[in-house]
Write a protein that holds these residues in place. Structure first.
Motif, PDB file in Angstrom:
ATOM      1  N   ALA A   1       0.670  -1.173  -0.074  1.00  0.00           N
ATOM      2  CA  ALA A   1       0.101   0.004  -0.047  1.00  0.00           C
ATOM      3  C   ALA A   1       0.930   1.235  -0.013  1.00  0.00           C
ATOM      4  CB  ALA A   1      -0.981  -0.084   1.298  1.00  0.00           C
ATOM      5  N   LEU A   2       1.975   1.306   0.651  1.00  0.00           N
ATOM      6  CA  LEU A   2       2.798   2.298   0.618  1.00  0.00           C
ATOM      7  C   LEU A   2       3.579   2.520  -0.586  1.00  0.00           C
ATOM      8  CD1 LEU A   2       3.804   4.816   2.745  1.00  0.00           C
ATOM      9  CD2 LEU A   2       5.570   3.248   3.396  1.00  0.00           C
ATOM     10  N   LYS A   3       4.044   1.424  -1.221  1.00  0.00           N
ATOM     11  CA  LYS A   3       4.720   1.590  -2.352  1.00  0.00           C
ATOM     12  C   LYS A   3       3.910   2.347  -3.472  1.00  0.00           C
ATOM     13  CE  LYS A   3       7.093  -2.032  -3.276  1.00  0.00           C
ATOM     14  NZ  LYS A   3       7.391  -3.411  -3.550  1.00  0.00           N
ATOM     15  N   GLU A   4       2.881   2.420  -3.360  1.00  0.00           N
ATOM     16  CA  GLU A   4       1.818   2.931  -4.359  1.00  0.00           C
ATOM     17  C   GLU A   4       1.997   4.433  -4.192  1.00  0.00           C
ATOM     18  OE1 GLU A   4      -2.077   1.829  -4.249  1.00  0.00           O
ATOM     19  OE2 GLU A   4      -1.524  -0.321  -4.550  1.00  0.00           O
ATOM     20  N   ARG A   5       2.349   5.150  -3.086  1.00  0.00           N
ATOM     21  CA  ARG A   5       2.261   6.402  -2.860  1.00  0.00           C
ATOM     22  C   ARG A   5       3.593   6.821  -2.641  1.00  0.00           C
ATOM     23  NH1 ARG A   5      -1.436   4.810   0.987  1.00  0.00           N
ATOM     24  NH2 ARG A   5       0.214   5.236   2.623  1.00  0.00           N
ATOM     25  N   SER A   6       4.520   6.224  -2.103  1.00  0.00           N
ATOM     26  CA  SER A   6       6.148   6.463  -1.703  1.00  0.00           C
ATOM     27  C   SER A   6       6.938   5.390  -2.126  1.00  0.00           C
ATOM     28  CB  SER A   6       6.250   6.822  -0.269  1.00  0.00           C
ATOM     29  OG  SER A   6       5.270   8.028   0.099  1.00  0.00           O
ATOM     30  N   PRO A   7       7.035   4.945  -3.474  1.00  0.00           N
ATOM     31  CA  PRO A   7       7.875   3.909  -3.606  1.00  0.00           C
ATOM     32  C   PRO A   7       9.468   4.106  -3.058  1.00  0.00           C
ATOM     33  CG  PRO A   7       7.528   5.233  -5.686  1.00  0.00           C
ATOM     34  CD  PRO A   7       6.631   5.578  -4.550  1.00  0.00           C
ATOM     35  N   ALA A   8       9.996   5.206  -3.360  1.00  0.00           N
ATOM     36  CA  ALA A   8      11.207   5.441  -2.837  1.00  0.00           C
ATOM     37  C   ALA A   8      11.703   5.114  -1.455  1.00  0.00           C
ATOM     38  CB  ALA A   8      11.752   6.800  -3.122  1.00  0.00           C
ATOM     39  N   LEU A   9      10.460   5.635  -0.548  1.00  0.00           N
ATOM     40  CA  LEU A   9      10.552   5.300   0.977  1.00  0.00           C
ATOM     41  C   LEU A   9      10.693   3.559   1.192  1.00  0.00           C
ATOM     42  CD1 LEU A   9      10.548   6.548   3.889  1.00  0.00           C
ATOM     43  CD2 LEU A   9       8.024   6.488   3.721  1.00  0.00           C
ATOM     44  N   VAL A  10       9.762   3.015   0.483  1.00  0.00           N
ATOM     45  CA  VAL A  10      10.077   1.447   0.730  1.00  0.00           C
ATOM     46  C   VAL A  10      11.214   0.961   0.188  1.00  0.00           C
ATOM     47  CG1 VAL A  10       8.858  -0.458   0.104  1.00  0.00           C
ATOM     48  CG2 VAL A  10       7.447   1.462   0.445  1.00  0.00           C
ATOM     49  N   GLU A  11      11.730   1.596  -0.870  1.00  0.00           N
ATOM     50  CA  GLU A  11      12.862   1.154  -1.408  1.00  0.00           C
ATOM     51  C   GLU A  11      14.182   1.329  -0.546  1.00  0.00           C
ATOM     52  OE1 GLU A  11      13.664   2.599  -5.342  1.00  0.00           O
ATOM     53  OE2 GLU A  11      11.973   1.273  -6.236  1.00  0.00           O
ATOM     54  N   ALA A  12      14.133   2.339   0.298  1.00  0.00           N
ATOM     55  CA  ALA A  12      15.073   2.863   1.241  1.00  0.00           C
ATOM     56  C   ALA A  12      15.243   1.506   2.380  1.00  0.00           C
ATOM     57  CB  ALA A  12      15.059   4.226   1.722  1.00  0.00           C
ATOM     58  N   ILE A  13      14.137   0.798   2.720  1.00  0.00           N
ATOM     59  CA  ILE A  13      14.048   0.190   3.789  1.00  0.00           C
ATOM     60  C   ILE A  13      14.009  -1.253   3.391  1.00  0.00           C
ATOM     61  CG2 ILE A  13      12.507  -0.573   5.697  1.00  0.00           C
ATOM     62  CD1 ILE A  13      11.609   2.178   6.017  1.00  0.00           C
ATOM     63  N   HIS A  14      13.208  -1.669   2.321  1.00  0.00           N
ATOM     64  CA  HIS A  14      12.970  -3.196   2.169  1.00  0.00           C
ATOM     65  C   HIS A  14      13.132  -3.215   0.603  1.00  0.00           C
ATOM     66  CE1 HIS A  14      10.999  -7.098   2.234  1.00  0.00           C
ATOM     67  NE2 HIS A  14      10.358  -6.677   1.144  1.00  0.00           N
ATOM     68  N   PRO A  15      13.873  -4.403   0.130  1.00  0.00           N
ATOM     69  CA  PRO A  15      14.451  -5.546   0.734  1.00  0.00           C
ATOM     70  C   PRO A  15      15.749  -5.531   1.607  1.00  0.00           C
ATOM     71  CG  PRO A  15      14.666  -6.039  -1.498  1.00  0.00           C
ATOM     72  CD  PRO A  15      13.818  -4.755  -1.402  1.00  0.00           C
ATOM     73  N   GLU A  16      16.282  -4.414   1.225  1.00  0.00           N
ATOM     74  CA  GLU A  16      17.655  -4.198   1.762  1.00  0.00           C
ATOM     75  C   GLU A  16      17.528  -2.780   2.382  1.00  0.00           C
ATOM     76  OE1 GLU A  16      20.134  -5.966   2.097  1.00  0.00           O
ATOM     77  OE2 GLU A  16      19.447  -7.763   1.072  1.00  0.00           O
ATOM     78  N   PRO A  17      17.958  -2.628   3.590  1.00  0.00           N
ATOM     79  CA  PRO A  17      18.719  -3.584   4.568  1.00  0.00           C
ATOM     80  C   PRO A  17      17.901  -4.441   5.374  1.00  0.00           C
ATOM     81  CG  PRO A  17      18.650  -1.247   5.529  1.00  0.00           C
ATOM     82  CD  PRO A  17      18.233  -1.225   4.218  1.00  0.00           C
ATOM     83  N   LEU A  18      16.471  -4.185   5.386  1.00  0.00           N
ATOM     84  CA  LEU A  18      15.750  -4.924   6.200  1.00  0.00           C
ATOM     85  C   LEU A  18      14.796  -5.683   5.531  1.00  0.00           C
ATOM     86  CD1 LEU A  18      14.604  -2.251   8.821  1.00  0.00           C
ATOM     87  CD2 LEU A  18      16.394  -3.840   9.152  1.00  0.00           C
ATOM     88  N   SER A  19      15.069  -7.243   5.661  1.00  0.00           N
ATOM     89  CA  SER A  19      14.074  -8.207   5.053  1.00  0.00           C
ATOM     90  C   SER A  19      12.767  -8.272   5.882  1.00  0.00           C
ATOM     91  CB  SER A  19      14.596  -9.434   5.401  1.00  0.00           C
ATOM     92  OG  SER A  19      14.588  -9.882   6.697  1.00  0.00           O
ATOM     93  N   LEU A  20      12.106  -8.985   5.286  1.00  0.00           N
ATOM     94  CA  LEU A  20      10.249  -8.831   5.754  1.00  0.00           C
ATOM     95  C   LEU A  20      10.250  -9.183   7.071  1.00  0.00           C
ATOM     96  CD1 LEU A  20       7.410  -8.156   4.843  1.00  0.00           C
ATOM     97  CD2 LEU A  20       7.441 -10.802   4.114  1.00  0.00           C
ATOM     98  N   ALA A  21      11.194 -10.496   7.325  1.00  0.00           N
ATOM     99  CA  ALA A  21      10.961 -10.987   8.760  1.00  0.00           C
ATOM    100  C   ALA A  21      11.572 -10.019   9.667  1.00  0.00           C
ATOM    101  CB  ALA A  21      11.971 -12.378   8.768  1.00  0.00           C
ATOM    102  N   ALA A  22      12.795  -9.060   9.554  1.00  0.00           N
ATOM    103  CA  ALA A  22      13.299  -7.888  10.181  1.00  0.00           C
ATOM    104  C   ALA A  22      12.330  -6.904  10.528  1.00  0.00           C
ATOM    105  CB  ALA A  22      14.594  -7.525   9.679  1.00  0.00           C
ATOM    106  N   LEU A  23      11.500  -6.607   9.338  1.00  0.00           N
ATOM    107  CA  LEU A  23      10.485  -5.621   9.525  1.00  0.00           C
ATOM    108  C   LEU A  23       9.178  -6.050  10.366  1.00  0.00           C
ATOM    109  CD1 LEU A  23      10.050  -4.010   5.984  1.00  0.00           C
ATOM    110  CD2 LEU A  23      10.772  -2.934   7.899  1.00  0.00           C
TER     111      LEU A  23
END
Length: 683
Positions: free
Chosen positions: A497-519
């Motif tokens: 849902a967040l990727k639709e509005r702020s894709p750059a913000l999601v890319e800065a966190i996931h999948p690197e450096p934080l995996s889905l399990a770490a998030l």
């Protein structure tokens, strides 16, 4: 409203005169309905697929009789003016179909009546009667077979319920068809009587009322009467065929066309047909121009079916039903995260016939928790439990019981939330009931009759029903275990849902450096600290900034909490108000930080007596001042937060770094200032 309006329209058709144009339209509609019913009967895979047929037959018969009454009125009133005066449909049937010869029309009508009444209707009625008798006789045996399959574990309770429903519908259908066949028979008799009335009355009116001769009256009125009878008899014959097709059907996975076509697809049946027709065609006296081509067609059908049968059969394996002794994973594994188990005495709370009050309550708390936590909670499951007492319930999270209690269905729980002027058992208030404790907030309560609700409310009690008690208890238990409700699937939904509005913000966190399990681990910790995911963008922004300094789990949590300190403070303090703060004495806090530490996490370990003293003092201060915030040094926050999370949930534990600089505070107490640190720890 279509069906009631249609019934009243039929009555109006019988008693009110209508124009001939409208009468023609109704005749066409009658024929169309008869054809549609016949097609539905032929395309049904089994009789129960057209279970509404008896009622449809009743309404179709009523429509035809109403048209007979209306057409009789038109024929007798306007028949002397000529055939067109009674409508084009009646005139066409009277002139074209029988060549304008009413004698021929009478014979054709008589033959159709004999076919309909004696052959089709009588045979269908006999089949309906025998089928109804056999189905009713077999009903107890079918019910016993279903019970035996349940006892043997071959079918589930839902499958048994569906089979019982089909058995009941089958019995009702065949019983109704036995009676519906009488409609067709009565309709045929009514058509004969109406024809006789039209002929006799037409002769009388033509010769007496309009001065026509006998031949002229017969030419006009009898021709119209025969046309009217044929217009009604054709759809009646179609409905009779439909009724016979329904009652003579044998249940099959195919419709009637596929069933008959499949059973005539054997090439061995067509070669004898071709040989016999060819042999008859070779007889000199026979019309060879007809028999020999028919024999050739039968031979061609045999050849085509033989070639079709010789084609290789598709070897694709067909999925077979698992044997009864096979155990599937779904039989032993519950994939539902949240389950509410009910004793058999509480099943009425989920009964749809009684409004299913518990289902609506549970749906409400699921929506509320989803809004509070910021993600959609998985579907809850409500099931009965034979192991539980009749009036007991339990809330399970991941198979572990997080709440349980007992309620009284049909009664109300009157809860003393502190506004009642009296002490348990409240006999002085004139309120009687079963004493108990509210399972959610541990307040004194009574189970009372619904009739005493007004008295209880007037005395200051909070009166709720059993379904509300269960839902409130489940809501409280699940709110306390909120971090466990969040899984990788829910975190992935947030990311999408967040990727639709702020894709750059999601890319800065996931999948690197934080995996889905770490998030998932980080967000669980933040939810446990009281931070909702309802506004994910500021949360993800703080997390992205914290990742610029460190990827350590504890460091990330601390950095996000510092950045979102205002949201933490908002849990216990309204905007613009002073935050009521409690602190620890410097000596006590120093003793905690200088004491033993957990070798695995490096966090301080608080001795039990010291922890009890702090929790008890926090509880007293909360009762005096309301929600408080305990401000401590950053290294002590986690240990004290874990201590108070189970003993004083309303107290917010903040490190000094997490307190916003602009937030006004009011220190209401310093814990441990009246005793030396070593005495406070040893107290």
């Amino acid at each position: 409203m279509a069906l009631p309006v249609g019934i009243f329209a039929l009555f109006a058709l019988m008693v009110l005169p209508i124009p001939t144009v409208l009468l023609d339209a109704f005749f066409v509609l009658n024929i169309a309905i008869a054809v549609a019913v016949l097609m539905a009967a032929l395309n049904a895979r089994e009789p129960l697929d057209f279970s509404s047929f008896p009622t449809v037959l009743l309404f179709a018969t009523l429509l035809r009789l109403a048209l007979n009454v209306a057409s009789t009125r038109v024929v007798l009133v306007n028949g002397h003016e000529g055939g067109a005066a009674a409508g084009e449909v009646i005139d066409a049937f009277g002139q074209f179909l029988v060549g304008g010869n009413f004698a021929v029309g009478l014979f054709v009508f008589a033959i159709l009546l004999i076919i309909n009444m004696i052959v089709i209707t009588k045979g269908a009625g006999r089949v309906s009667e025998v089928s109804a008798r056999f189905v009713l006789d077999a009903l107890p045996g079918k019910q016993m077979a279903i019970d035996a399959d349940i006892a043997a574990g071959l079918i589930t309770s839902d499958e048994a319920r569906e089979r019982r429903r089909r058995v009941t519908v089958e019995a009702d259908f065949h019983g109704s068809m036995d009676g519906a066949s009488k409609f067709v028979k009565g309709d045929a008799l009514a058509a004969l009587l109406i024809l006789a009335v039209n002929v006799i009355a037409g002769f009388a009116l033509g010769m007496i009322g309009h001065g026509l001769s006998a031949s002229e009256a017969g030419e006009l009125y009898v021709t119209l009467a025969v046309g009217d009878a044929l217009v009604a008899q054709v759809p009646a014959l179609l409905l009779s065929i439909a009724a016979a097709a329904i009652v003579t059907r044998v249940s099959d996975t195919r419709d009637l066309t596929g069933q008959i076509g499949g059973q005539f697809a054997d090439p061995r049946a067509w070669l004898p047909v071709a040989l016999i027709l060819g042999g008859i065609g070779l007889v000199p006296a026979m019309p060879q121009a007809i028999f020999l081509p028919a024999a050739a067609i039968a031979l061609g059908i045999w050849w085509a079916l033989r070639r079709q049968a010789a084609k290789p059969v598709d070897e694709t394996p067909v999925a077979e039903e698992p044997p009864p002794d096979r155990i599937e994973l779904a039989d032993v594994s519950d994939q539902t995260l949240v389950t509410i188990e009910l004793g058999y005495g509480l099943v009425q709370l989920v009964d749809e016939a009684k409004g299913a009050p518990l289902v609506s309550r549970i749906t409400g708390i699921r929506k509320q928790l989803s809004r509070d936590l910021g993600f959609v909670l998985p579907q809850f499951r409500i099931r009965d439990s034979l192991d539980a007492a009749p009036n007991d319930y339990a809330v399970l999270l991941g198979g572990v019981t997080v709440a349980q209690g007992s309620v009284r269905p049909g009664k109300l729980l009157a809860i003393d939330a502190g506004e009642v002027r009296g002490e348990p058992p409240y006999a002085a208030l004139g309120l009687s009931g079963e004493p108990t404790r509210d399972p959610s907030f541990d307040c004194p309560a009574l189970w009372i009759d619904p009739g005493a609700r007004d008295l209880a409310v007037a005395e200051g009690f909070l009166a709720v029903d059993a379904s509300t008690v269960i839902a409130t208890h489940a809501n409280q238990a699940l709110a306390e275990a909120a971090p466990q409700l969040l899984g990788p699937a829910e975190v992935q939904d947030l990311l999408d849902a967040l990727k639709e509005r702020s894709p750059a913000l999601v890319e800065a966190i996931h999948p690197e450096p934080l995996s889905l399990a770490a998030l998932t681990r980080i967000f669980r910790a933040l939810i446990g600290d009281g931070l909702s995911l309802a506004h994910p963008q500021p949360l993800f922004t703080s997390l992205a900034l914290a990742l610029q300094k460190s990827t350590d789990f504890d460091a990330l949590i601390d950095a996000v909490r510092v950045d979102l300190g205002a949201r933490l403070v908002a849990q216990v303090c309204e905007p613009g108000a002073r935050l009521k703060v409690v602190t620890l004495d410097a000596g006590l806090e120093g003793a905690i930080l200088g004491g033993m530490t957990d070798p695995a996490t490096g966090q301080p370990l608080i001795e039990p007596d010291c922890g009890n003293m702090i929790a008890r003092r926090i509880g007293e201060l909360t009762g005096e001042h309301g929600p408080l915030a305990l401000i401590v040094q950053p290294p002590a926050r986690r240990a004290l937060a874990a201590l108070l999370r189970a003993r004083a949930r309303t107290c917010l534990v903040l490190s000094i770094n997490e307190l916003p600089a602009s937030q006004p505070v009011e220190v209401v107490a310093v814990i441990g200032e009246d005793a030396p640190a070593h005495e406070a720890i040893a107290a």
